[in-house]
Structure formats: C-alpha cells, structure tokens
Design an enzyme around this catalytic site. Structure first.
Site, PDB file in Angstrom:
ATOM      1  N   SER A  83      -4.822   6.585  13.607  1.00  0.00           N
ATOM      2  CA  SER A  83      -5.154   7.769  12.812  1.00  0.00           C
ATOM      3  C   SER A  83      -5.609   8.906  13.712  1.00  0.00           C
ATOM      4  CB  SER A  83      -6.292   7.392  11.865  1.00  0.00           C
ATOM      5  OG  SER A  83      -6.854   8.532  11.281  1.00  0.00           O
ATOM      6  N   ALA A  84      -5.411  10.118  13.237  1.00  0.00           N
ATOM      7  CA  ALA A  84      -5.924  11.299  13.943  1.00  0.00           C
ATOM      8  C   ALA A  84      -7.442  11.271  14.025  1.00  0.00           C
ATOM      9  CB  ALA A  84      -5.479  12.556  13.205  1.00  0.00           C
ATOM     10  N   THR A  85      -8.048  10.405  13.221  1.00  0.00           N
ATOM     11  CA  THR A  85      -9.506  10.308  13.213  1.00  0.00           C
ATOM     12  C   THR A  85     -10.058   9.781  14.546  1.00  0.00           C
ATOM     13  OG1 THR A  85     -11.327   9.662  11.781  1.00  0.00           O
ATOM     14  CG2 THR A  85      -9.732   7.968  12.248  1.00  0.00           C
ATOM     15  N   GLY A 108       0.818  -1.216   0.000  1.00  0.00           N
ATOM     16  CA  GLY A 108       0.000   0.000   0.000  1.00  0.00           C
ATOM     17  C   GLY A 108       0.849   1.262   0.000  1.00  0.00           C
ATOM     18  N   LYS A 146      -9.586   1.655   4.291  1.00  0.00           N
ATOM     19  CA  LYS A 146      -9.406   3.011   4.816  1.00  0.00           C
ATOM     20  C   LYS A 146     -10.331   4.082   4.233  1.00  0.00           C
ATOM     21  CE  LYS A 146      -5.974   4.508   1.488  1.00  0.00           C
ATOM     22  NZ  LYS A 146      -4.782   5.292   1.210  1.00  0.00           N
ATOM     23  N   ILE A 195       1.456   3.782   2.331  1.00  0.00           N
ATOM     24  CA  ILE A 195       2.407   4.043   3.423  1.00  0.00           C
ATOM     25  C   ILE A 195       3.332   2.837   3.609  1.00  0.00           C
ATOM     26  CG2 ILE A 195       2.625   4.725   5.847  1.00  0.00           C
ATOM     27  CD1 ILE A 195      -0.290   5.806   5.646  1.00  0.00           C
ATOM     28  N   LYS A 198     -10.407   2.022  14.076  1.00  0.00           N
ATOM     29  CA  LYS A 198      -9.099   2.436  14.617  1.00  0.00           C
ATOM     30  C   LYS A 198      -9.185   2.534  16.136  1.00  0.00           C
ATOM     31  CE  LYS A 198      -6.892   2.634  10.787  1.00  0.00           C
ATOM     32  NZ  LYS A 198      -5.969   1.550  10.473  1.00  0.00           N
ATOM     33  N   PHE A 211      -0.063  -2.416   8.694  1.00  0.00           N
ATOM     34  CA  PHE A 211      -0.744  -1.399   7.872  1.00  0.00           C
ATOM     35  C   PHE A 211      -2.049  -1.924   7.295  1.00  0.00           C
ATOM     36  CE2 PHE A 211       3.812  -0.265   7.213  1.00  0.00           C
ATOM     37  CZ  PHE A 211       3.762   1.055   7.626  1.00  0.00           C
ATOM     38  N   TYR A 264     -15.086   3.587   9.908  1.00  0.00           N
ATOM     39  CA  TYR A 264     -13.627   3.473   9.739  1.00  0.00           C
ATOM     40  C   TYR A 264     -12.917   3.968  10.996  1.00  0.00           C
ATOM     41  CZ  TYR A 264      -8.900   4.900   8.500  1.00  0.00           C
ATOM     42  OH  TYR A 264      -7.541   5.088   8.521  1.00  0.00           O
ATOM     43  N   LEU A 295      -7.556  15.083  -0.459  1.00  0.00           N
ATOM     44  CA  LEU A 295      -7.229  16.325  -1.165  1.00  0.00           C
ATOM     45  C   LEU A 295      -6.031  16.189  -2.116  1.00  0.00           C
ATOM     46  CD1 LEU A 295      -7.686  19.365  -1.549  1.00  0.00           C
ATOM     47  CD2 LEU A 295      -6.125  19.737   0.382  1.00  0.00           C
ATOM     48  N   GLY A 312     -19.166  15.762   8.150  1.00  0.00           N
ATOM     49  CA  GLY A 312     -18.212  15.073   9.028  1.00  0.00           C
ATOM     50  C   GLY A 312     -16.854  15.746   9.111  1.00  0.00           C
TER      51      GLY A 312
END
Ligand code: NAD
Ligand code: UFG
Length: 339
Positions: A124-126, A10, A84, A12, A152, A80, A148, A199, A293
């Site tokens: 994740s920051a999520t 993947g 996602k 990362i 995490k 990983f 998702y 983005l 969101g």
C-alpha cells in the site's frame, strides 16, 4: 498449473479473479469470508463463465495452505488476504499484527515447502512516510503512522528477506494507491462492512440514500481547493496490474516494490463534482474537521510499473465514478440483497 488467490472474495481479489480468468489462467481461491461474501465468487463465475475451486479457510493455517498447494499444482500466489481498516487497527493492533503477519509467514513457509516460487503481495501507499514529496517513488522514505500500515511495512520486509535467502523466488510488492470503482458489469464491487471509512464508498452510499451527507475531512489543506488530494485508480486497472505482475514474476527472480497508481491527484471536491457529473445525481456534503493521520497530498510516480510491468492505468475518473455508481445503484445493500 493454477494461481492461488488468497482473499479472492474481497474487493480487489474478486476483480483480479475476473482479469486472470479472462486471460485464460486457472485459479484457486482461499478466503475465510471475514470481510466478504461467497456471492462475490458466484458473480465472478457469472461474469467469466468459468469455474474454479474455492477453499473456505484461514491463511494463517499453514497445513491447509500446504494441502491446497499440493492438491492444485500451484505455480504462483497472489496474496490479498488481510485486515485493512486503519481505525480498527489502532484500537485492536494485535488483531492486525496477528492476522496480517501470520498469514504471510504461513504462506511463505508453505511456498518454500511446496516449491512455489512466485508471490505477488498487496502492499500500500501507506508504507510511504509523509515526509516524502509528491509524486511518491519506490525509493522514497518508508514509515507508517498506524498498525495497519506497519503490517504492510513488516510484510514487505519479511518477503524481501525471504526472497534474499531463497534466490529462486520472485516476489512483487505492489503498492496500491486508492482503488475505486467497480467492474463494468455492475455485478461485483466494494461492499464495506458498516459505515465506510473510505471516500468513494461513502459518496456512493450517500448518493443512493443510505447516508444523509458526506463529511469532507478538512478544507484548509495546502491544496488548490483546500481538500485532501489522492491518486484514485480504477479497480479493473489495478486488477490488470496483477496480471502484468504475474507475467513479470514468471520471467524474473528477486524482489521488487512497484507503485500502482495513475500519477494524477484529485481532491475530495473534485471527486464529488466528477461523481455528480458522471451520474447526474447529487452528493450532499458538509465540511468537517481534518481526520487525524491524513496527508494533504498523496500521489504516485507510476513509471516503474510501466518500465518493469508494461502496465499503465487506462480508465478515466469518469469511468471510476460511472462504474462505482452502477455497482452501488444496482446493489444498494452490496451483496446483501439484489436491487
Ligand atoms: P477486502 O477486505 O475486500 O479483501 C480481503 C479478503 O481477505 C476478504 O475477502 C477477507 O475475508 C479475506 N481475509 C482476511 N484475512 C484472511 C485470512 N486470515 N484468511 C483468509 N482470508 C482472509 O480488501 P481489499 O480492498 O480487496 O484489499 C485486498 C488487499 O489489498 C488487502 O491486503 C489490503 O490491505 C490491500 N490494500 C487495499 C487497499 C484499498 O484501498 N482497498 C489499498 C492498499 C492495499
Ligand atoms: N475523506 C473525506 N470524507 C470521508 C472519507 C474520506 O473527506 O468520509 C477524504 C480523506 O480525508 C482523504 C480522501 O478523502 O483526503 C481519501 O480518503 P480515503 O479514506 O478514501 O483514502 P486514504 O488515502 O486515506 O487511505 C486509503 C486506504 C488506506 C491505504 C491508502 C493508500 O484507506 O488503507 O488509501 O493506499 F493505505
């Protein structure tokens, strides 16, 4: 001894393989290529001049993981593998809970069976609730708004509880902010399936002519230019963060959650302007409504990573834009075809 990298083909994972191999580590990969291409692994071999063993298989298969650990003298795992896509997770929550939780549970079971004691997990920051004030610190309030994110959050808890019950383990939960860019060779990079949700790949595909224009999701946020602010970090810095986390895990036990970000926020329009300036290309955009969101502002406090891992993001926004564009312009269809 070898490091098992799950999801190594993947975005990362492939960059982390390069960083590990360049440090002289031996690696073993498992990937089911659900969201990636075997070509990424060939490119990793090309960049590093190193070979490694790859298993095509599913991380939910505990027997296969046990076999891999026994066959390859696995010392540590970097995990990983997982789905996602936030939007898809809302439409197909069970697909996300099944894959993302089952793979981690299978992995932990196999690790305990085989005596593998070190785990680095992609969080994740999520996992941070939007109620926190920026910068987000690791002690901030947790809470998610999509399946998702919950996978995490739940994986973190599963790993934390397992480390608590098995004191010989060391588990590092790395909370990534927004990884972007690509390896400077232009040989590996992000290759999303279909229309990109994020983005930077959208900007790249607009600049290369695959998309007509970028839609900026809202310009009425309480930010300096009204557009959303995020903590973008170069994927090679992020990859190096895993090498530092591995060094930490080798000399510690317990379980730590650690932010990996730069600590600086940039807006959507900052990103568009930086990309145009770094690469001398135009990125046409239109302003659209907010995406449901989305937070107005999200950036990290990265001091814990510096303190515990001796890691700091070093690459600039210009590096992220230049390297992302080099990958995209040389591989306009991603791993599908070469330019
Ligand atoms: P990616 O989709 O490019 O890589 C994930 C890899 O895992 C893919 O190669 C996929 O084929 C593989 N995979 C998925 N399920 C599998 C399974 N059951 N068995 C074997 N292989 C499987 O994603 P990425 O951007 O490289 O992200 C890596 C990890 O980091 C993911 O867990 C993701 O949730 C997390 N993360 C990513 C971001 C980001 O913005 N990219 C941010 C925070 C966290
Ligand atoms: N944005 C646009 N137009 C687009 C895509 C995004 O304006 O076409 C804006 C978003 O509204 C946001 C910013 O660009 O303000 C960044 O959006 P991304 O989708 O690139 O990133 P997010 O911060 O929303 O989410 C990403 C991953 C999540 C992960 C999170 C934190 O998609 O999985 O970073 O790591 F949890």
């Amino acid at each position: 001894m070898s490091i098992l990298v799950t999801g190594g083909a993947g975005y990362i994972g492939s960059h982390t393989l390069v960083s590990l191999l360049e440090k002289g580590e031996d690696v073993t990969v498992i990937d089911n290529f659900d969201n990636s291409s075997p070509v990424a692994l060939e490119r990793v071999r090309q960049i590093t001049g190193r070979s490694f063993k790859t298993y095509t298989g599913d991380c939910c298969d505990e027997a296969l993981l046990t076999q891999i650990m026994n066959e390859n003298d696995i010392e540590a795992v970097i995990h990983f593998a997982g789905h996602k896509a936030v939007g898809e997770s809302v439409e197909k929550p069970l697909k996300y809970y099944e894959n993302n939780l089952e793979s981690t549970i299978s992995l932990l079971n196999a690790m305990l069976k085989c005596g593998v004691k070190k785990l680095i997990f992609s969080s994740s920051a999520t996992v941070y609730s939007g109620e926190n004030t920026v910068p987000f610190t690791e002690s901030g309030r947790l809470g998610c708004i999509n399946p998702y994110g919950w996978t995490k959050f739940m994986n973190e808890q599963i790993i934390r509880d397992t480390a608590y019950a098995n004191k010989e383990l060391c588990c590092v939960l790395l909370r990534y902010f927004n990884p972007v860019g690509a390896h400077e060779s232009g040989l590996i990079g992000e290759d999303p399936n279909g229309i990109p949700n994020n983005l930077m790949p959208y900007i790249c595909q607009t600049a290369v002519g695959r998309r007509e224009h970028l839609t900026v999701f809202g310009d009425d946020y309480p930010t300096p230019d009204g557009t959303g602010v995020r903590d973008y970090l170069h994927v090679v810095d992020l990859a190096e963060g895993h090498v530092c986390a591995l060094a930490y895990a080798r000399t510690h036990d317990g379980c730590e959650a650690i932010n990996l970000g730069t600590g600086t926020g940039y807006s959507v329009l900052d990103m568009v302007k930086a990309f145009e300036k770094a690469n001398g290309v135009k990125v046409p955009y239109v302003i659209g409504p907010r995406r449901s969101g989305d937070l107005a502002i999200c950036y990290s406090d990265p001091t814990k990573a510096h303190r515990l891992l001796n890691w700091k993001a070093e690459r600039t926004l210009e590096d992220m834009c230049r390297d992302g564009w080099r990958w995209q312009s040389r591989n306009p269809q991603g791993y599908g075809t070469q330019a």
